[in-house]
Design a protein around this motif. Sequence first.
Motif, PDB file in Angstrom:
ATOM      1  N   ALA A 207      -4.747   0.468   4.252  1.00 26.73           N
ATOM      2  CA  ALA A 207      -4.941   0.558   2.802  1.00 26.73           C
ATOM      3  C   ALA A 207      -4.814   2.020   2.372  1.00 26.73           C
ATOM      4  N   ASP A 208      -4.927   2.248   1.083  1.00 25.09           N
ATOM      5  CA  ASP A 208      -4.870   3.609   0.557  1.00 25.09           C
ATOM      6  C   ASP A 208      -6.217   4.325   0.659  1.00 25.09           C
TER       7      ASP A 208
ATOM      8  N   HIS B  33      -6.549  -3.434   7.392  1.00 25.44           N
ATOM      9  CA  HIS B  33      -6.427  -2.332   6.425  1.00 25.44           C
ATOM     10  C   HIS B  33      -7.124  -1.037   6.842  1.00 25.44           C
TER      11      HIS B  33
ATOM     12  N   ASN C 299     -12.947   1.011   1.663  1.00 26.06           N
ATOM     13  CA  ASN C 299     -13.668   0.088   0.796  1.00 26.06           C
ATOM     14  C   ASN C 299     -14.928   0.787   0.266  1.00 26.06           C
TER      15      ASN C 299
END
Length: 146
Positions: A42-43, A12, A46
Amino acid sequence: MTVPEVLFVCVHNAGRSQMAAGLLHHHARGRVLVRSAGSAPADTINPAAVAVMAELGIDLSRRFPQPLTAEAVRSADVVITMGCGDACPVFPGKRYLDWQLDDPAGLPAEQVRPIRDEIDRRVQALLAELLAGLTDEEPAPRPEHR
């Protein structure tokens, strides 16, 4: 000798590879070109990774996951994968390392810190190895972090 280029890859590009890139960029001080990417980005980064890196004075809050491209792999001297399986293209003559690390996705900061610390240990060992052949007489490298 040219400036060595390192590409960190995870699925990600939101935790492990971002922390590794941030740490190498921080420790290398422009002596290594650093990139990171994800096989299925991912967008966002984290939040726990952002928090534990901020504890070290490394700001990942403005970073965002990048897609893995063949060109990024082709231009790297060292490609370090972190759980992305066979998604990373393989080019002859490249050095590949696979760092087996826990995935920080969904973990609180107190559980991400040990992952960060292990990444930092590995990054510092890699940096020492990469810089072993460089001398002070070489031209100043271009500081970049992508």
